[in-house]
Design a protein around this motif. Structure first.
Motif, PDB file in Angstrom:
ATOM      1  N   TYR A 244      10.804  -9.662   2.307  1.00  0.00           N
ATOM      2  CA  TYR A 244      11.522 -10.872   1.907  1.00  0.00           C
ATOM      3  C   TYR A 244      13.168 -10.687   2.226  1.00  0.00           C
ATOM      4  O   TYR A 244      14.033 -11.741   2.297  1.00  0.00           O
TER       5      TYR A 244
ATOM      6  N   HIS B 285       8.972 -13.167   5.471  1.00  0.00           N
ATOM      7  CA  HIS B 285       8.796 -12.025   6.728  1.00  0.00           C
ATOM      8  C   HIS B 285       7.730 -10.994   6.422  1.00  0.00           C
ATOM      9  O   HIS B 285       7.771 -10.453   5.389  1.00  0.00           O
ATOM     10  N   THR B 286       7.072 -10.716   7.420  1.00  0.00           N
ATOM     11  CA  THR B 286       6.227  -9.749   7.394  1.00  0.00           C
ATOM     12  C   THR B 286       6.066  -8.996   8.896  1.00  0.00           C
ATOM     13  O   THR B 286       6.192  -9.719   9.975  1.00  0.00           O
ATOM     14  N   ASP B 287       5.954  -7.738   8.721  1.00  0.00           N
ATOM     15  CA  ASP B 287       5.480  -7.053  10.117  1.00  0.00           C
ATOM     16  C   ASP B 287       3.973  -6.722   9.975  1.00  0.00           C
ATOM     17  O   ASP B 287       3.614  -5.854   9.064  1.00  0.00           O
TER      18      ASP B 287
ATOM     19  N   LYS C  94      14.363  -9.622   4.870  1.00  0.00           N
ATOM     20  CA  LYS C  94      14.490  -9.957   6.248  1.00  0.00           C
ATOM     21  C   LYS C  94      14.394 -11.523   6.381  1.00  0.00           C
ATOM     22  O   LYS C  94      14.530 -12.142   7.692  1.00  0.00           O
ATOM     23  N   GLY C  95      14.230 -12.279   5.284  1.00  0.00           N
ATOM     24  CA  GLY C  95      14.008 -13.594   5.556  1.00  0.00           C
ATOM     25  C   GLY C  95      12.542 -14.242   4.809  1.00  0.00           C
ATOM     26  O   GLY C  95      11.769 -13.214   4.671  1.00  0.00           O
TER      27      GLY C  95
END
Length: 152
Positions: A136, A142-144, A138-139
């Protein structure tokens, strides 16, 4: 897989000692249990009693989901992993020995249980099929996503 993303996954695995594992019960309901684990690269190992519900569940269906994360006060710093994986009973004495050696490093307080108690446990090898890296910072949300092919 991106080198930085793999490093992030390995850092999360190394930093934590517990994960929640969900197995599939005979009645179709998922069962989530917290277990200790160790890891070698992206392969995880956990242990349990042969009489446990999760061991019974895994004799029928080796598919699991798992989650590893911090408890943080700031939601924008949430980070962790969730995985879809296969958990197979480890039968190799060499692999069991390696996993248990790592256990004593990660859990030094288990030292007194080295004898008979740990001879009566099952060791499962967890092989990831899908990893979601939650970050989070990264926002929000957010997940990769990493999906492993059969050859991986």
């Amino acid at each position: 897989m991106d080198r930085k993303l793999k490093a992030k996954i390995l850092e999360i695995l190394d930093r934590h000692r517990l994960m929640t594992v969900a197995t599939n019960r005979l009645d179709g309901w998922p069962q989530a249990t917290t277990v200790g684990y160790v890891s070698i690269e992206l392969t995880l190992y956990f242990w349990c009693s042969p009489q446990s519900q999760k061991a019974l569940n895994l004799t029928r269906d080796t598919r699991i989901s798992l989650a590893i994360a911090d408890d943080v006060s700031d939601p924008t710093s949430i980070a962790g992993l969730s995985m879809a994986a296969e958990a197979e009973l480890e039968n190799s004495p060499a692999e069991i020995s390696k996993a248990l050696s790592l256990l004593y490093v990660k859990y030094p307080e288990y030292g007194p249980y080295r004898a008979s108690e740990l001879d009566e446990i099952l060791v499962y090898r967890v092989t990831p099929k899908v990893i979601s890296v939650i970050d989070y910072t990264k926002g929000f949300g957010h997940t990769d996503l990493i999906v492993f092919d059969v050859g991986d």
